[in-house]
Design a protein around this motif. Sequence first.
Motif, PDB file in Angstrom:
ATOM      1  N   ARG A 156       0.684  -1.235   0.075  1.00 47.88           N
ATOM      2  CA  ARG A 156       0.010  -0.150   0.067  1.00 47.88           C
ATOM      3  C   ARG A 156       0.732   1.240   0.160  1.00 47.88           C
ATOM      4  NH1 ARG A 156      -5.165  -1.393   1.039  1.00 47.88           N
ATOM      5  NH2 ARG A 156      -5.544  -3.520   1.489  1.00 47.88           N
ATOM      6  N   ALA A 157       2.106   1.103  -0.059  1.00 42.81           N
ATOM      7  CA  ALA A 157       3.108   2.329  -0.313  1.00 42.81           C
ATOM      8  C   ALA A 157       4.324   1.715  -0.819  1.00 42.81           C
ATOM      9  CB  ALA A 157       3.240   2.805   1.421  1.00 42.81           C
ATOM     10  N   VAL A 158       5.321   2.787  -1.204  1.00 46.01           N
ATOM     11  CA  VAL A 158       6.586   2.432  -1.774  1.00 46.01           C
ATOM     12  C   VAL A 158       7.667   3.364  -0.971  1.00 46.01           C
ATOM     13  CG1 VAL A 158       7.993   2.522  -3.810  1.00 46.01           C
ATOM     14  CG2 VAL A 158       5.417   1.978  -3.870  1.00 46.01           C
ATOM     15  N   ALA A 159       8.877   2.680  -0.557  1.00 46.69           N
ATOM     16  CA  ALA A 159       9.658   3.335   0.299  1.00 46.69           C
ATOM     17  C   ALA A 159      10.945   3.368  -0.476  1.00 46.69           C
ATOM     18  CB  ALA A 159       9.735   2.734   1.480  1.00 46.69           C
ATOM     19  N   VAL A 160      11.937   4.621  -0.372  1.00 46.56           N
ATOM     20  CA  VAL A 160      13.007   4.763  -0.773  1.00 46.56           C
ATOM     21  C   VAL A 160      13.954   4.669   0.308  1.00 46.56           C
ATOM     22  CG1 VAL A 160      14.523   6.036  -2.598  1.00 46.56           C
ATOM     23  CG2 VAL A 160      12.162   5.845  -3.038  1.00 46.56           C
ATOM     24  N   HIS A 161      14.875   3.859   0.262  1.00 47.64           N
ATOM     25  CA  HIS A 161      15.961   3.814   1.487  1.00 47.64           C
ATOM     26  C   HIS A 161      17.195   4.287   0.684  1.00 47.64           C
ATOM     27  CE1 HIS A 161      13.746   0.956   4.201  1.00 47.64           C
ATOM     28  NE2 HIS A 161      12.966   1.005   3.127  1.00 47.64           N
ATOM     29  N   THR A 162      18.116   5.225   1.551  1.00 53.81           N
ATOM     30  CA  THR A 162      19.187   5.620   1.270  1.00 53.81           C
ATOM     31  C   THR A 162      20.494   5.211   1.963  1.00 53.81           C
ATOM     32  OG1 THR A 162      19.097   7.578   2.874  1.00 53.81           O
ATOM     33  CG2 THR A 162      18.247   7.735   0.638  1.00 53.81           C
ATOM     34  N   ARG A 163      19.952   4.367   3.071  1.00 51.54           N
ATOM     35  CA  ARG A 163      21.162   3.903   3.986  1.00 51.54           C
ATOM     36  C   ARG A 163      22.257   3.275   3.298  1.00 51.54           C
ATOM     37  NH1 ARG A 163      20.928   3.324   9.344  1.00 51.54           N
ATOM     38  NH2 ARG A 163      18.955   4.024   9.490  1.00 51.54           N
ATOM     39  N   ARG A 164      22.108   2.799   2.391  1.00 48.28           N
ATOM     40  CA  ARG A 164      23.300   2.091   1.441  1.00 48.28           C
ATOM     41  C   ARG A 164      24.106   3.015   0.484  1.00 48.28           C
ATOM     42  NH1 ARG A 164      19.922  -3.338  -0.783  1.00 48.28           N
ATOM     43  NH2 ARG A 164      19.121  -3.957   1.214  1.00 48.28           N
ATOM     44  N   ALA A 165      23.394   4.157   0.403  1.00 50.80           N
ATOM     45  CA  ALA A 165      24.382   5.240  -0.601  1.00 50.80           C
ATOM     46  C   ALA A 165      25.732   5.739   0.076  1.00 50.80           C
ATOM     47  CB  ALA A 165      23.479   6.437  -0.812  1.00 50.80           C
ATOM     48  N   ASP A 166      26.503   6.174  -0.902  1.00 53.95           N
ATOM     49  CA  ASP A 166      27.761   6.411  -0.386  1.00 53.95           C
ATOM     50  C   ASP A 166      27.609   7.608   0.661  1.00 53.95           C
ATOM     51  OD1 ASP A 166      29.024   4.576  -2.061  1.00 53.95           O
ATOM     52  OD2 ASP A 166      29.461   6.024  -3.458  1.00 53.95           O
ATOM     53  N   ASP A 167      26.897   8.425   0.496  1.00 50.71           N
ATOM     54  CA  ASP A 167      26.554   9.597   1.440  1.00 50.71           C
ATOM     55  C   ASP A 167      24.839   9.405   1.824  1.00 50.71           C
ATOM     56  OD1 ASP A 167      26.165  11.749   2.975  1.00 50.71           O
ATOM     57  OD2 ASP A 167      27.418  13.023   1.813  1.00 50.71           O
ATOM     58  N   PRO A 168      24.472   8.539   2.676  1.00 46.41           N
ATOM     59  CA  PRO A 168      23.161   8.569   2.876  1.00 46.41           C
ATOM     60  C   PRO A 168      22.252   9.757   3.154  1.00 46.41           C
ATOM     61  CG  PRO A 168      24.413   6.635   4.467  1.00 46.41           C
ATOM     62  CD  PRO A 168      25.307   7.852   3.692  1.00 46.41           C
ATOM     63  N   HIS A 169      22.914  10.554   3.977  1.00 49.14           N
ATOM     64  CA  HIS A 169      22.435  11.917   4.320  1.00 49.14           C
ATOM     65  C   HIS A 169      22.076  12.800   3.265  1.00 49.14           C
ATOM     66  CE1 HIS A 169      20.998  14.702   7.646  1.00 49.14           C
ATOM     67  NE2 HIS A 169      21.535  15.549   6.661  1.00 49.14           N
ATOM     68  N   ALA A 170      23.302  13.022   2.529  1.00 50.93           N
ATOM     69  CA  ALA A 170      22.988  13.739   1.477  1.00 50.93           C
ATOM     70  C   ALA A 170      22.060  13.383   0.387  1.00 50.93           C
ATOM     71  CB  ALA A 170      24.486  14.075   0.729  1.00 50.93           C
ATOM     72  N   THR A 171      22.103  11.909   0.034  1.00 49.35           N
ATOM     73  CA  THR A 171      21.161  11.446  -0.805  1.00 49.35           C
ATOM     74  C   THR A 171      19.794  11.581  -0.277  1.00 49.35           C
ATOM     75  OG1 THR A 171      22.772   9.709  -1.560  1.00 49.35           O
ATOM     76  CG2 THR A 171      20.619   9.331  -2.051  1.00 49.35           C
ATOM     77  N   PHE A 172      19.533  11.557   1.028  1.00 47.43           N
ATOM     78  CA  PHE A 172      18.305  11.545   1.872  1.00 47.43           C
ATOM     79  C   PHE A 172      17.819  13.084   1.513  1.00 47.43           C
ATOM     80  CE2 PHE A 172      15.843  12.847   5.566  1.00 47.43           C
ATOM     81  CZ  PHE A 172      14.572  11.890   5.481  1.00 47.43           C
ATOM     82  N   ASP A 173      18.693  14.128   1.723  1.00 48.51           N
ATOM     83  CA  ASP A 173      18.117  15.319   1.645  1.00 48.51           C
ATOM     84  C   ASP A 173      17.845  15.952   0.063  1.00 48.51           C
ATOM     85  OD1 ASP A 173      18.573  15.923   4.272  1.00 48.51           O
ATOM     86  OD2 ASP A 173      20.399  16.616   4.142  1.00 48.51           O
ATOM     87  N   GLY A 193      11.634   9.171   7.176  1.00 48.65           N
ATOM     88  CA  GLY A 193      12.293   8.202   8.404  1.00 48.65           C
ATOM     89  C   GLY A 193      13.862   8.456   8.548  1.00 48.65           C
ATOM     90  N   ARG A 194      14.087   7.346   8.961  1.00 50.51           N
ATOM     91  CA  ARG A 194      15.644   6.971   9.434  1.00 50.51           C
ATOM     92  C   ARG A 194      16.223   6.682   7.864  1.00 50.51           C
ATOM     93  NH1 ARG A 194      15.870   3.980  15.091  1.00 50.51           N
ATOM     94  NH2 ARG A 194      18.078   4.142  14.522  1.00 50.51           N
ATOM     95  N   TYR A 195      16.533   7.711   6.967  1.00 48.53           N
ATOM     96  CA  TYR A 195      17.344   7.476   5.629  1.00 48.53           C
ATOM     97  C   TYR A 195      16.261   6.588   5.007  1.00 48.53           C
ATOM     98  CZ  TYR A 195      21.650   8.801   7.865  1.00 48.53           C
ATOM     99  OH  TYR A 195      22.628   9.621   8.547  1.00 48.53           O
ATOM    100  N   VAL A 196      14.981   7.035   4.956  1.00 48.54           N
ATOM    101  CA  VAL A 196      14.097   6.426   4.240  1.00 48.54           C
ATOM    102  C   VAL A 196      12.946   7.302   3.914  1.00 48.54           C
ATOM    103  CG1 VAL A 196      12.734   5.334   6.027  1.00 48.54           C
ATOM    104  CG2 VAL A 196      12.344   4.401   3.902  1.00 48.54           C
ATOM    105  N   ILE A 197      12.413   7.557   2.714  1.00 52.98           N
ATOM    106  CA  ILE A 197      11.211   8.314   2.439  1.00 52.98           C
ATOM    107  C   ILE A 197      10.105   7.521   1.816  1.00 52.98           C
ATOM    108  CG2 ILE A 197      10.610  10.164   1.246  1.00 52.98           C
ATOM    109  CD1 ILE A 197      13.256  11.103   1.009  1.00 52.98           C
ATOM    110  N   GLU A 198       9.159   7.271   2.373  1.00 50.56           N
ATOM    111  CA  GLU A 198       7.998   6.577   2.123  1.00 50.56           C
ATOM    112  C   GLU A 198       6.838   7.474   1.395  1.00 50.56           C
ATOM    113  OE1 GLU A 198       4.369   4.059   4.288  1.00 50.56           O
ATOM    114  OE2 GLU A 198       6.532   3.476   4.974  1.00 50.56           O
TER     115      GLU A 198
END
Length: 292
Positions: A156-173, A193-198
């Motif tokens: 019922r939703a889709v989430a994009v996680h950035t925790r595995r990226a080289d720079d998780p915080h910059a990718t999240f932003d 959320g915590r390095y995730v955008i749903e």
Amino acid sequence: MRSHPHPPTPDNDMPVPATPAGREGLAALRAHPEHALVALDFDGTLAEIVPDPEQARAHPDAVPALAALAPRLASVAVVTGRPAGVAVRHGGFAGVAGLEHLVVLGHYGAERWDAVTGTVQAPDVHPGVAGVRAELSGFLDELGLWRGTWVEEKGRAVAVHTRRADDPHATFDALGGPLAELAARHGLITEPGRYVIELRPPGMDKGVALASYAREVGAESVLYAGDDLGDLPAYAAVEKLRSDGVPGVLVCSGSAEVAELAERADLVVDGPAGVVRLLSRLAEVLAAARPQ
């Protein structure tokens, strides 16, 4: 509404909330546990955050603690952004003695699993979810942000996680604004959320789910534990209940990644292990006060 006593003298190893409102809430829960609701987030609260959400499992002592505590309360609920059935499987909640009346409110309350029936109740899937799912891979590629991101299908939703990226915080932003625009085009909203955008349908959040369920069970005190930005609406719901005369306790499953919850919490514990210790100790205290 029954009157509640002053906070009792704290037990030597029972965590004590730092705020008067939190101490009042815990005292009310201990005085009349049969009218109390304990509600808990799953990821980061009952289960450690891991790079692959499919590998997340409840802390090994979580189910025993909940099974010892639940029979003494009006209700225990797990309130999560995950599909209800997934949380049940990853938590190991089904068929556990003591958890016969556990409720899991999944997808921020859009889904509901009751241990009594073992079934999930849910509305139809919002059509915007399919639209986002179809666009998302190409969308991330066009932004040049696909490397290191990971898309989680949540039904019922889709989430994009950035925790595995080289720079998780910059990718999240960098993803926040574009994903909000994509969601809006399909009638959805974003939940960070915590390095995730749903990307999910509007109209439900953990606060709405918690307040509705508290009314349903007639809770006269509420404890809520969470760890992430998606738990802030639940915190607000408890604060609203307190303003209406229902004592409550806000517990933060501590994390250096999300300071906002710790700043508003009455009690901060050390991650899921700390949450489980709190639940276990509370079960012991209630059992000593009122043996069954």
